[in-house]
Structure formats: C-alpha cells, structure tokens
Design a protein around this motif. Structure first.
Motif, PDB file in Angstrom:
ATOM      1  N   MET A 110     -21.521  41.297  66.024  1.00 47.47           N
ATOM      2  CA  MET A 110     -20.245  41.983  66.188  1.00 47.47           C
ATOM      3  C   MET A 110     -19.220  40.986  66.722  1.00 47.47           C
ATOM      4  SD  MET A 110     -19.319  45.452  68.209  1.00 47.47           S
ATOM      5  CE  MET A 110     -19.158  46.423  66.748  1.00 47.47           C
ATOM      6  N   SER A 111     -18.020  41.073  66.239  1.00 41.79           N
ATOM      7  CA  SER A 111     -16.967  40.159  66.675  1.00 41.79           C
ATOM      8  C   SER A 111     -16.565  40.459  68.109  1.00 41.79           C
ATOM      9  CB  SER A 111     -15.764  40.278  65.753  1.00 41.79           C
ATOM     10  OG  SER A 111     -15.146  41.538  65.920  1.00 41.79           O
ATOM     11  N   THR A 112     -15.741  39.581  68.670  1.00 41.70           N
ATOM     12  CA  THR A 112     -15.317  39.757  70.058  1.00 41.70           C
ATOM     13  C   THR A 112     -14.102  40.660  70.181  1.00 41.70           C
ATOM     14  OG1 THR A 112     -14.000  37.753  69.937  1.00 41.70           O
ATOM     15  CG2 THR A 112     -16.255  37.542  70.772  1.00 41.70           C
ATOM     16  N   MET A 113     -13.608  41.171  69.053  1.00 41.74           N
ATOM     17  CA  MET A 113     -12.456  42.063  69.103  1.00 41.74           C
ATOM     18  C   MET A 113     -12.693  43.239  68.161  1.00 41.74           C
ATOM     19  SD  MET A 113      -8.506  41.235  68.277  1.00 41.74           S
ATOM     20  CE  MET A 113      -7.850  40.958  69.884  1.00 41.74           C
ATOM     21  N   VAL A 114     -12.378  44.416  68.643  1.00 42.27           N
ATOM     22  CA  VAL A 114     -12.493  45.611  67.814  1.00 42.27           C
ATOM     23  C   VAL A 114     -11.103  45.930  67.292  1.00 42.27           C
ATOM     24  CG1 VAL A 114     -13.062  48.062  67.806  1.00 42.27           C
ATOM     25  CG2 VAL A 114     -14.444  46.468  69.141  1.00 42.27           C
ATOM     26  N   LYS A 115     -10.955  45.955  65.972  1.00 40.15           N
ATOM     27  CA  LYS A 115      -9.646  46.228  65.380  1.00 40.15           C
ATOM     28  C   LYS A 115      -9.346  47.710  65.327  1.00 40.15           C
ATOM     29  CE  LYS A 115      -9.608  41.997  62.769  1.00 40.15           C
ATOM     30  NZ  LYS A 115      -9.605  41.331  61.503  1.00 40.15           N
ATOM     31  N   SER A 116     -10.390  48.513  65.118  1.00 40.94           N
ATOM     32  CA  SER A 116     -10.204  49.955  65.006  1.00 40.94           C
ATOM     33  C   SER A 116     -11.471  50.662  65.455  1.00 40.94           C
ATOM     34  CB  SER A 116      -9.878  50.327  63.563  1.00 40.94           C
ATOM     35  OG  SER A 116      -9.860  51.721  63.412  1.00 40.94           O
ATOM     36  N   ILE A 117     -11.316  51.745  66.166  1.00 41.44           N
ATOM     37  CA  ILE A 117     -12.466  52.530  66.613  1.00 41.44           C
ATOM     38  C   ILE A 117     -13.257  53.047  65.419  1.00 41.44           C
ATOM     39  CG2 ILE A 117     -11.318  54.771  66.823  1.00 41.44           C
ATOM     40  CD1 ILE A 117     -13.522  53.538  69.583  1.00 41.44           C
ATOM     41  N   GLU A 118     -12.575  53.268  64.295  1.00 41.98           N
ATOM     42  CA  GLU A 118     -13.255  53.750  63.096  1.00 41.98           C
ATOM     43  C   GLU A 118     -14.259  52.737  62.557  1.00 41.98           C
ATOM     44  OE1 GLU A 118      -9.796  53.910  63.329  1.00 41.98           O
ATOM     45  OE2 GLU A 118      -9.756  56.035  63.820  1.00 41.98           O
ATOM     46  N   ASP A 119     -14.077  51.460  62.874  1.00 40.47           N
ATOM     47  CA  ASP A 119     -14.973  50.412  62.404  1.00 40.47           C
ATOM     48  C   ASP A 119     -16.297  50.380  63.167  1.00 40.47           C
ATOM     49  OD1 ASP A 119     -13.052  49.630  60.580  1.00 40.47           O
ATOM     50  OD2 ASP A 119     -12.247  48.067  61.887  1.00 40.47           O
ATOM     51  N   LEU A 120     -16.362  51.083  64.282  1.00 39.12           N
ATOM     52  CA  LEU A 120     -17.568  51.080  65.102  1.00 39.12           C
ATOM     53  C   LEU A 120     -18.596  52.082  64.575  1.00 39.12           C
ATOM     54  CD1 LEU A 120     -15.893  50.996  68.622  1.00 39.12           C
ATOM     55  CD2 LEU A 120     -17.104  49.129  67.494  1.00 39.12           C
ATOM     56  N   PRO A 121     -19.889  51.850  64.866  1.00 38.12           N
ATOM     57  CA  PRO A 121     -20.910  52.806  64.449  1.00 38.12           C
ATOM     58  C   PRO A 121     -20.798  54.118  65.222  1.00 38.12           C
ATOM     59  CG  PRO A 121     -21.874  51.064  65.780  1.00 38.12           C
ATOM     60  CD  PRO A 121     -20.439  50.689  65.558  1.00 38.12           C
ATOM     61  N   ALA A 122     -21.464  55.148  64.735  1.00 37.26           N
ATOM     62  CA  ALA A 122     -21.409  56.474  65.359  1.00 37.26           C
ATOM     63  C   ALA A 122     -21.997  56.469  66.769  1.00 37.26           C
ATOM     64  CB  ALA A 122     -22.140  57.492  64.495  1.00 37.26           C
ATOM     65  N   MET A 123     -22.997  55.652  67.002  1.00 35.40           N
ATOM     66  CA  MET A 123     -23.625  55.537  68.310  1.00 35.40           C
ATOM     67  C   MET A 123     -23.420  54.115  68.816  1.00 35.40           C
ATOM     68  SD  MET A 123     -24.717  58.577  68.702  1.00 35.40           S
ATOM     69  CE  MET A 123     -25.942  58.668  69.971  1.00 35.40           C
ATOM     70  N   LEU A 124     -22.839  53.989  70.001  1.00 39.74           N
ATOM     71  CA  LEU A 124     -22.478  52.677  70.534  1.00 39.74           C
ATOM     72  C   LEU A 124     -23.430  52.232  71.638  1.00 39.74           C
ATOM     73  CD1 LEU A 124     -18.666  53.377  70.943  1.00 39.74           C
ATOM     74  CD2 LEU A 124     -19.779  52.240  69.037  1.00 39.74           C
ATOM     75  N   THR A 125     -23.701  50.948  71.664  1.00 39.75           N
ATOM     76  CA  THR A 125     -24.410  50.348  72.788  1.00 39.75           C
ATOM     77  C   THR A 125     -23.382  50.042  73.866  1.00 39.75           C
ATOM     78  OG1 THR A 125     -24.108  48.099  71.966  1.00 39.75           O
ATOM     79  CG2 THR A 125     -26.106  49.280  71.237  1.00 39.75           C
ATOM     80  N   ILE A 126     -23.837  49.716  75.044  1.00 48.33           N
ATOM     81  CA  ILE A 126     -22.902  49.384  76.121  1.00 48.33           C
ATOM     82  C   ILE A 126     -22.093  48.124  75.800  1.00 48.33           C
ATOM     83  CG2 ILE A 126     -22.717  48.745  78.559  1.00 48.33           C
ATOM     84  CD1 ILE A 126     -23.129  51.765  77.954  1.00 48.33           C
ATOM     85  N   PRO A 127     -22.677  47.081  75.222  1.00 49.93           N
ATOM     86  CA  PRO A 127     -21.834  45.937  74.830  1.00 49.93           C
ATOM     87  C   PRO A 127     -20.747  46.329  73.826  1.00 49.93           C
ATOM     88  CG  PRO A 127     -24.117  45.266  74.935  1.00 49.93           C
ATOM     89  CD  PRO A 127     -24.115  46.756  75.091  1.00 49.93           C
ATOM     90  N   GLN A 128     -21.037  47.251  72.917  1.00 55.91           N
ATOM     91  CA  GLN A 128     -20.026  47.721  71.975  1.00 55.91           C
ATOM     92  C   GLN A 128     -18.943  48.535  72.680  1.00 55.91           C
ATOM     93  OE1 GLN A 128     -22.857  49.604  69.338  1.00 55.91           O
ATOM     94  NE2 GLN A 128     -22.496  48.069  67.761  1.00 55.91           N
ATOM     95  N   VAL A 129     -19.338  49.330  73.662  1.00 50.00           N
ATOM     96  CA  VAL A 129     -18.361  50.081  74.464  1.00 50.00           C
ATOM     97  C   VAL A 129     -17.447  49.096  75.195  1.00 50.00           C
ATOM     98  CG1 VAL A 129     -18.061  51.616  76.453  1.00 50.00           C
ATOM     99  CG2 VAL A 129     -19.792  52.144  74.718  1.00 50.00           C
ATOM    100  N   ALA A 130     -18.030  48.057  75.751  1.00 48.46           N
ATOM    101  CA  ALA A 130     -17.239  47.038  76.454  1.00 48.46           C
ATOM    102  C   ALA A 130     -16.201  46.418  75.520  1.00 48.46           C
ATOM    103  CB  ALA A 130     -18.159  45.963  77.032  1.00 48.46           C
ATOM    104  N   LEU A 131     -16.616  46.092  74.303  1.00 42.01           N
ATOM    105  CA  LEU A 131     -15.676  45.526  73.333  1.00 42.01           C
ATOM    106  C   LEU A 131     -14.591  46.531  72.965  1.00 42.01           C
ATOM    107  CD1 LEU A 131     -18.081  43.627  70.914  1.00 42.01           C
ATOM    108  CD2 LEU A 131     -16.401  42.613  72.462  1.00 42.01           C
ATOM    109  N   ALA A 132     -14.990  47.773  72.736  1.00 45.46           N
ATOM    110  CA  ALA A 132     -14.031  48.801  72.320  1.00 45.46           C
ATOM    111  C   ALA A 132     -12.991  49.068  73.401  1.00 45.46           C
ATOM    112  CB  ALA A 132     -14.763  50.089  71.968  1.00 45.46           C
ATOM    113  N   LEU A 133     -13.420  49.032  74.657  1.00 47.38           N
ATOM    114  CA  LEU A 133     -12.503  49.312  75.771  1.00 47.38           C
ATOM    115  C   LEU A 133     -11.857  48.052  76.340  1.00 47.38           C
ATOM    116  CD1 LEU A 133     -14.562  52.024  77.689  1.00 47.38           C
ATOM    117  CD2 LEU A 133     -12.665  52.362  76.084  1.00 47.38           C
ATOM    118  N   ASN A 134     -12.251  46.891  75.800  1.00 45.53           N
ATOM    119  CA  ASN A 134     -11.732  45.606  76.276  1.00 45.53           C
ATOM    120  C   ASN A 134     -11.999  45.423  77.771  1.00 45.53           C
ATOM    121  OD1 ASN A 134     -10.569  43.097  75.866  1.00 45.53           O
ATOM    122  ND2 ASN A 134      -8.519  43.836  76.385  1.00 45.53           N
TER     123      ASN A 134
END
Length: 71
Positions: free
Chosen positions: A1-25
């Motif tokens: 996964m990249s270090t920047m999330v461009k859109s919440i829609e690009d994320l999977p339906a179930m997020l890991t904590i590292p993905q949550v961290a990226l999504a919330l910056n």
C-alpha cells in the motif's frame, strides 16, 4: 500500500490498523491507541484488529457532526 490514500473508496472494506493510520494521516501508534477507544469501530478477529471501512466513515461523520475530538 502506498504512503498516501487518495480516496477512502480505494481502501478495502475491512481495514488493518496501518491502513487506518494511512487513511487518517496519523501514526500507527496513534491508530492503535484510537482502536482501543471505547467508541471507535474496531473489532478483534483472532489477534488482529480490524476496522470496517463503512463504520470508520460513519465514526468520522459523527465526530464532525458533534464537533468532537477523537476518543
């Protein structure tokens, strides 16, 4: 996964904590702390903490509507 999330829609339906961290910056440490907050929509599956994307979005919306800080 990249270090920047461009859109919440690009994320999977179930997020890991590292993905949550990226999504919330926020840092991973902050995301783990948030996951242990009473009203945060995290759940345990085995030893993994998982956050449903739709519940994360609803949690953000609720916080914004109430003008609250996290946790």
């Amino acid at each position: 996964m990249s270090t920047m999330v461009k859109s919440i829609e690009d994320l999977p339906a179930m997020l890991t904590i590292p993905q949550v961290a990226l999504a919330l910056n926020i840092s991973r440490t902050s995301a783990y702390e948030l996951a242990h907050c009473k009203n945060f929509p995290a759940m345990l599956i085995g030893s993994r903490i998982i956050v449903p994307k739709d519940r994360l979005v609803a949690w953000i919306d609720d916080k914004l509507a109430l003008n609250e800080l996290a946790c």
